[in-house]
Design a protein around this motif. Sequence first.
Motif, mmCIF file in Angstrom:
data_model
loop_
_atom_site.group_PDB
_atom_site.id
_atom_site.type_symbol
_atom_site.label_atom_id
_atom_site.label_comp_id
_atom_site.label_asym_id
_atom_site.label_seq_id
_atom_site.Cartn_x
_atom_site.Cartn_y
_atom_site.Cartn_z
ATOM 1 N N PRO A 33 -2.998 42.322 4.459
ATOM 2 C CA PRO A 33 -2.763 43.618 3.391
ATOM 3 C C PRO A 33 -1.747 44.192 3.701
ATOM 4 N N LYS A 34 -1.141 45.000 2.340
ATOM 5 C CA LYS A 34 -0.018 45.560 2.488
ATOM 6 C C LYS A 34 0.270 46.464 3.835
ATOM 7 N N ALA A 35 1.505 46.669 4.277
ATOM 8 C CA ALA A 35 1.636 47.552 5.463
ATOM 9 C C ALA A 35 1.450 49.043 4.860
ATOM 10 N N VAL A 36 0.983 50.057 5.849
ATOM 11 C CA VAL A 36 0.776 51.225 5.382
ATOM 12 C C VAL A 36 1.890 52.083 5.713
ATOM 13 N N THR A 37 2.548 53.037 4.684
ATOM 14 C CA THR A 37 3.624 53.752 4.707
ATOM 15 C C THR A 37 3.420 55.037 5.401
ATOM 16 N N PRO A 38 2.272 55.953 4.885
ATOM 17 C CA PRO A 38 2.011 57.152 5.413
ATOM 18 C C PRO A 38 1.460 56.695 6.789
ATOM 19 N N VAL A 39 1.827 57.661 7.682
ATOM 20 C CA VAL A 39 1.089 57.815 9.195
ATOM 21 C C VAL A 39 -0.121 58.480 9.152
ATOM 22 N N PRO A 40 -1.350 57.780 9.157
ATOM 23 C CA PRO A 40 -2.746 58.662 9.262
ATOM 24 C C PRO A 40 -2.484 58.816 10.992
ATOM 25 N N GLU A 41 -3.595 59.775 11.157
ATOM 26 C CA GLU A 41 -3.886 60.240 12.433
ATOM 27 C C GLU A 41 -4.154 59.114 13.570
ATOM 28 N N VAL A 42 -4.856 58.107 13.011
ATOM 29 C CA VAL A 42 -4.994 56.818 14.066
ATOM 30 C C VAL A 42 -4.631 55.769 13.103
ATOM 31 N N PRO A 43 -3.242 55.329 13.333
ATOM 32 C CA PRO A 43 -2.704 54.321 12.369
ATOM 33 C C PRO A 43 -3.267 52.963 12.537
ATOM 34 N N PRO A 44 -3.382 51.999 11.629
ATOM 35 C CA PRO A 44 -3.819 50.747 11.743
ATOM 36 C C PRO A 44 -2.605 49.845 12.422
ATOM 37 N N PRO A 45 -2.918 48.622 12.816
ATOM 38 C CA PRO A 45 -2.050 47.780 13.288
ATOM 39 C C PRO A 45 -0.760 47.454 12.439
ATOM 40 N N ASN A 46 -0.895 47.540 11.285
ATOM 41 C CA ASN A 46 0.042 47.169 10.177
ATOM 42 C C ASN A 46 0.908 48.332 9.617
ATOM 43 N N THR A 47 0.814 49.619 10.305
ATOM 44 C CA THR A 47 1.607 50.663 9.857
ATOM 45 C C THR A 47 3.005 50.423 9.862
ATOM 46 N N LEU A 48 3.847 50.880 9.087
ATOM 47 C CA LEU A 48 5.526 50.490 9.501
ATOM 48 C C LEU A 48 5.895 51.288 10.711
ATOM 49 N N GLY A 49 6.560 50.697 11.459
ATOM 50 C CA GLY A 49 7.091 51.432 12.769
ATOM 51 C C GLY A 49 6.372 51.229 14.060
ATOM 52 N N VAL A 50 5.065 51.011 13.866
ATOM 53 C CA VAL A 50 3.945 51.016 15.150
ATOM 54 C C VAL A 50 4.589 49.833 15.944
ATOM 55 N N HIS A 51 4.591 50.119 17.358
ATOM 56 C CA HIS A 51 4.963 49.278 17.922
ATOM 57 C C HIS A 51 3.671 48.696 18.997
ATOM 58 N N ARG A 52 3.770 47.365 19.084
ATOM 59 C CA ARG A 52 2.883 46.681 19.882
ATOM 60 C C ARG A 52 3.429 46.113 21.097
ATOM 61 N N VAL A 53 3.193 46.335 22.376
ATOM 62 C CA VAL A 53 3.709 45.557 23.352
ATOM 63 C C VAL A 53 2.712 44.614 23.746
ATOM 64 N N MET A 54 3.016 43.312 24.045
ATOM 65 C CA MET A 54 2.090 42.256 24.358
ATOM 66 C C MET A 54 2.172 42.124 25.850
ATOM 67 N N PHE A 55 1.160 41.973 26.477
ATOM 68 C CA PHE A 55 0.944 41.674 27.885
ATOM 69 C C PHE A 55 0.232 40.394 28.211
ATOM 70 N N ALA A 56 0.767 39.466 29.162
ATOM 71 C CA ALA A 56 0.139 38.468 29.585
ATOM 72 C C ALA A 56 -0.818 38.931 30.811
ATOM 73 N N VAL A 57 -2.115 38.560 30.642
ATOM 74 C CA VAL A 57 -3.046 38.649 31.761
ATOM 75 C C VAL A 57 -3.667 37.481 32.256
ATOM 76 N N ASP A 58 -4.191 37.565 33.472
ATOM 77 C CA ASP A 58 -4.804 36.390 33.915
ATOM 78 C C ASP A 58 -6.509 36.330 33.429
ATOM 79 N N ASP A 59 -6.941 37.447 33.033
ATOM 80 C CA ASP A 59 -8.497 37.437 32.903
ATOM 81 C C ASP A 59 -8.572 38.451 31.763
ATOM 82 N N LEU A 60 -8.983 38.080 30.673
ATOM 83 C CA LEU A 60 -8.719 39.110 29.273
ATOM 84 C C LEU A 60 -9.931 40.134 29.384
ATOM 85 N N GLU A 61 -11.195 39.413 29.632
ATOM 86 C CA GLU A 61 -12.376 40.396 29.501
ATOM 87 C C GLU A 61 -12.324 41.359 30.878
#
Length: 141
Positions: free
Chosen positions: A69-97
């Motif tokens: 889906p198209k990226a969301v431009t307005p920033v709602p109170e809890v933005p979805p992962p495709n909101t413009l400018g949202v940062h996601r830091v990925m961490f490698a883990v040994d045990d996800l659960e």
Amino acid sequence: MDNVGIVVADLDAAVAFFTELGMELENRMPISGQWAGDVVGLDDLRSEIAMMQIPNAPGKLELATYHSPKAVTPVPEVPPPNTLGVHRVMFAVDDLEDTIARLRPLGGEVIGKVSRYEDIFLLCYLRGPGGIIIGLAEQLN
């Protein structure tokens, strides 16, 4: 830390900007399919990413643009992962659960669901305090 993700409206312009900053384009590719949608909690996901790296240094920057889906431009109170400018830091883990279980009491909530990418990774996105989004990746043997 594996990489930091930034959602952008114009991937070409973002690649040019970070290249000018001294980073190098490692790879650029489309991302789609059920596994990808499951990780980020979006239906009919079609996106493109550009992986940028600092020469001779660990860690990467993942620039992403969403076609569907198209990226969301307005920033709602809890933005979805495709909101413009949202940062996601990925961490490698040994045990996800186990990691998810330890982060839940601190406000961690899985956004989509844990998803398996081939026989390579278990992945999920997790919303933490303040709405920040992180990714977790467990490499499978």
